[in-house]
Design an enzyme around this catalytic site. Structure first.
Site, PDB file in Angstrom:
ATOM      1  N   LYS A 207     -10.552  -5.193  -4.204  1.00  0.00           N
ATOM      2  CA  LYS A 207     -11.798  -4.560  -4.389  1.00  0.00           C
ATOM      3  C   LYS A 207     -11.488  -2.822  -4.553  1.00  0.00           C
ATOM      4  CE  LYS A 207     -13.218  -4.694   0.404  1.00  0.00           C
ATOM      5  NZ  LYS A 207     -12.036  -4.399   1.213  1.00  0.00           N
TER       6      LYS A 207
ATOM      7  N   LYS B 150      -3.513 -10.679  -6.566  1.00  0.00           N
ATOM      8  CA  LYS B 150      -4.717 -10.944  -5.866  1.00  0.00           C
ATOM      9  C   LYS B 150      -5.788 -10.017  -6.534  1.00  0.00           C
ATOM     10  CE  LYS B 150      -5.826  -9.000  -1.795  1.00  0.00           C
ATOM     11  NZ  LYS B 150      -6.191  -8.536  -0.618  1.00  0.00           N
TER      12      LYS B 150
ATOM     13  N   LYS C 117       0.896  -1.174   0.145  1.00  0.00           N
ATOM     14  CA  LYS C 117      -0.023  -0.095  -0.165  1.00  0.00           C
ATOM     15  C   LYS C 117       0.920   1.244  -0.111  1.00  0.00           C
ATOM     16  CE  LYS C 117      -4.238  -1.912   0.867  1.00  0.00           C
ATOM     17  NZ  LYS C 117      -5.487  -1.905   1.012  1.00  0.00           N
TER      18      LYS C 117
HETATM   19  P1  ATP Z   1      -8.638  -3.645  -0.237  1.00  0.00           P
HETATM   20  O1  ATP Z   1      -8.423  -3.789  -1.849  1.00  0.00           O
HETATM   21  O2  ATP Z   1      -9.562  -2.621  -0.105  1.00  0.00           O
HETATM   22  O3  ATP Z   1      -7.221  -3.758   0.360  1.00  0.00           O
HETATM   23  P2  ATP Z   1      -9.456  -6.438  -0.172  1.00  0.00           P
HETATM   24  O4  ATP Z   1     -10.214  -6.564  -1.482  1.00  0.00           O
HETATM   25  O5  ATP Z   1      -7.721  -6.945  -0.216  1.00  0.00           O
HETATM   26  O6  ATP Z   1      -9.444  -4.792   0.221  1.00  0.00           O
HETATM   27  P3  ATP Z   1     -10.193  -6.791   2.467  1.00  0.00           P
HETATM   28  O7  ATP Z   1     -11.090  -5.997   3.108  1.00  0.00           O
HETATM   29  O8  ATP Z   1      -8.344  -6.254   2.872  1.00  0.00           O
HETATM   30  O9  ATP Z   1     -10.333  -7.123   0.885  1.00  0.00           O
HETATM   31  O10 ATP Z   1     -10.442  -8.266   2.886  1.00  0.00           O
HETATM   32  C1  ATP Z   1     -11.451  -8.917   3.498  1.00  0.00           C
HETATM   33  C2  ATP Z   1     -11.367 -10.303   3.551  1.00  0.00           C
HETATM   34  O11 ATP Z   1     -11.398 -10.667   2.327  1.00  0.00           O
HETATM   35  C3  ATP Z   1      -9.798 -10.657   4.114  1.00  0.00           C
HETATM   36  O12 ATP Z   1     -10.164 -11.913   4.830  1.00  0.00           O
HETATM   37  C4  ATP Z   1      -9.144 -11.238   2.906  1.00  0.00           C
HETATM   38  O13 ATP Z   1      -8.222 -12.079   3.546  1.00  0.00           O
HETATM   39  C5  ATP Z   1     -10.133 -11.865   1.882  1.00  0.00           C
HETATM   40  N1  ATP Z   1      -9.596 -11.614   0.699  1.00  0.00           N
HETATM   41  C6  ATP Z   1      -9.516 -10.488  -0.064  1.00  0.00           C
HETATM   42  N2  ATP Z   1      -9.319 -10.631  -1.323  1.00  0.00           N
HETATM   43  C7  ATP Z   1      -9.241 -11.834  -1.262  1.00  0.00           C
HETATM   44  C8  ATP Z   1      -8.905 -12.567  -2.748  1.00  0.00           C
HETATM   45  N3  ATP Z   1      -8.843 -12.298  -4.007  1.00  0.00           N
HETATM   46  N4  ATP Z   1      -8.867 -14.106  -2.377  1.00  0.00           N
HETATM   47  C9  ATP Z   1      -9.264 -14.468  -1.083  1.00  0.00           C
HETATM   48  N5  ATP Z   1      -9.657 -13.891  -0.164  1.00  0.00           N
HETATM   49  C10 ATP Z   1      -9.551 -12.599  -0.246  1.00  0.00           C
END
Ligand code: ATP
Ligand code: LTN
Length: 331
Positions: free
Chosen positions: A198, A195, A113
């Site tokens: 969102k 990965k 980040k």
């Molecule tokens: P951001 O992009 O805003 O950092 P993010 O999409 O990574 O967000 P988080 O809010 O950080 O999502 O994560 C929420 C949950 O979803 C966590 O348990 C995280 O491990 C899981 N998660 C997020 N992205 C993935 C993915 N691509 N595959 C599996 N699990 C995921």
């Protein structure tokens, strides 16, 4: 016998993707039957990158409605908004003094980040894992169901708990991450080594939980596959493997079953089948989410009951912490 405690959260930092669903929410469903579960909208975490206040408020409610639409039952679990329970920030401050700057600088998510938001490397971004440790430790959590990317943060929460217990006496239960093997890391459709997230910049990377059928089919059609034509899960085929993992998650089948089903078929047919499976699964969830969102009174009631329950549990731990640390709490 007392039920074990489960804690997890998602940041309302964008529209959740099928990665969030597969890696986290989906795994919470079975846990709510046997454990005492706390599920939060981690909005304190969401301001560590630049955000729009009105959107944050709206995304918080949308996320709550999505949890319920996916099957999280607010009668069985405690569903609440993190900022409504002030003990999170209070415990975070206390734990900050037991956490080393070097440890935080080494966190993978912080490094990512910091790279992506080089003009805004703020204290909150670096403190993110300590706040997450506070979330988890406040509820005397046993299990933290998360996707692969969060295991490093759960590890730090364990270290901080152990450190606190050693310094001040037994106070926190030491939590464990619960990561399902299948679907722990859903990858970008355009770059299967990255990965799915969102808050990524290319919307074609991700399937958002609110995407309509046409959008879903189009994104899967454009998804990057690999050379060769075989539909099998292997390290040399990250694109195909990712699509297979998504298919299995929504179908509830094993990788071997999926491989058998698509054996001899072409990429075009395969991608269409994955798209249709995902679209079919998301459409009832989307309708239910919209229904819940429009019932403001219901949703408001759920969140205020959740905040009240969380507050009571959090107050108990924080008061113990304050006593151990030597904070005056009145006579
Ligand atoms: P951001 O992009 O805003 O950092 P993010 O999409 O990574 O967000 P988080 O809010 O950080 O999502 O994560 C929420 C949950 O979803 C966590 O348990 C995280 O491990 C899981 N998660 C997020 N992205 C993935 C993915 N691509 N595959 C599996 N699990 C995921
Ligand atoms: N940092 C997490 C969201 C989160 C979380 C938590 C997950 C905030 N607090 C406590 C589990 C337990 C993420 O997924 N980015």
């Amino acid at each position: 016998m007392e039920k074990k405690i489960v804690y997890s959260a998602i940041q309302p930092s964008g529209i959740p993707t099928i990665g969030n669903y597969i890696g986290s929410v989906r795994n919470w469903l079975s846990l709510q039957e046997d454990y005492d579960c706390f599920f939060a909208m981690a909005n304190l975490h969401a301001i560590t990158v630049r955000h729009d206040p009105a959107l944050l408020r709206r995304r918080t409610l949308e996320l709550a409605a999505l949890y319920i639409a996916c099957g999280i039952d607010p009668e069985k679990c405690t569903l609440y908004v993190q900022s409504q329970v002030p003990q999170h920030a209070e415990l975070c401050w206390t734990l900050n003094s037991l956490t080393y700057v070097g440890e935080m600088e080494r966190m993978t998510q912080f490094k990512d980040k910091a790279r992506n938001h080089a003009d805004n490397i703020n204290m909150g971004l670096m403190d993110y894992p300590v706040l997450m440790a506070a979330d988890i430790l406040l509820y005397q959590t046993d299990l933290v169901p998360v996707g692969q990317d969060q295991t490093q943060h759960v590890e730090i929460a364990r270290d901080i708990a152990i450190r606190f217990n050693n310094r001040y006496g037994e106070t926190f239960r030491v939590p464990e991450a619960l990561v399902r093997k299948q679907g722990a890391k859903i990858c970008s459709l355009q770059d299967p080594l990255k990965k799915m997230s969102k808050s990524g910049e290319n919307p074609n990377d991700s399937i958002f939980m609110t995407d309509d059928r046409d959008t879903i089919l189009r994104k899967f059609k454009r998804a990057v596959t690999d050379s060769g034509s075989e539909i099998v899960c292997s390290e040399e085929k990250p694109g195909v493997s990712n699509l297979l993992a998504i298919y299995c998650a929504f179908r509830g089948c094993s990788m071997a079953e999926a491989e058998r089903e698509f054996s001899g078929k072409g990429y075009g047919e395969f991608k269409l089948a994955v798209g249709e499976t995902v679209a079919d699964a998301l459409s009832p969830v989307q309708a239910e989410q919209a229904r819940i969102l429009s019932d403001k009174e219901y949703l408001g009631g759920v969140l205020s009951r959740g905040a009240e329950r969380a507050f009571k549990a959090a107050r108990k731990t924080l008061s113990k912490v304050y006593r151990k640390v030597g904070f005056y709490q009145g006579e």
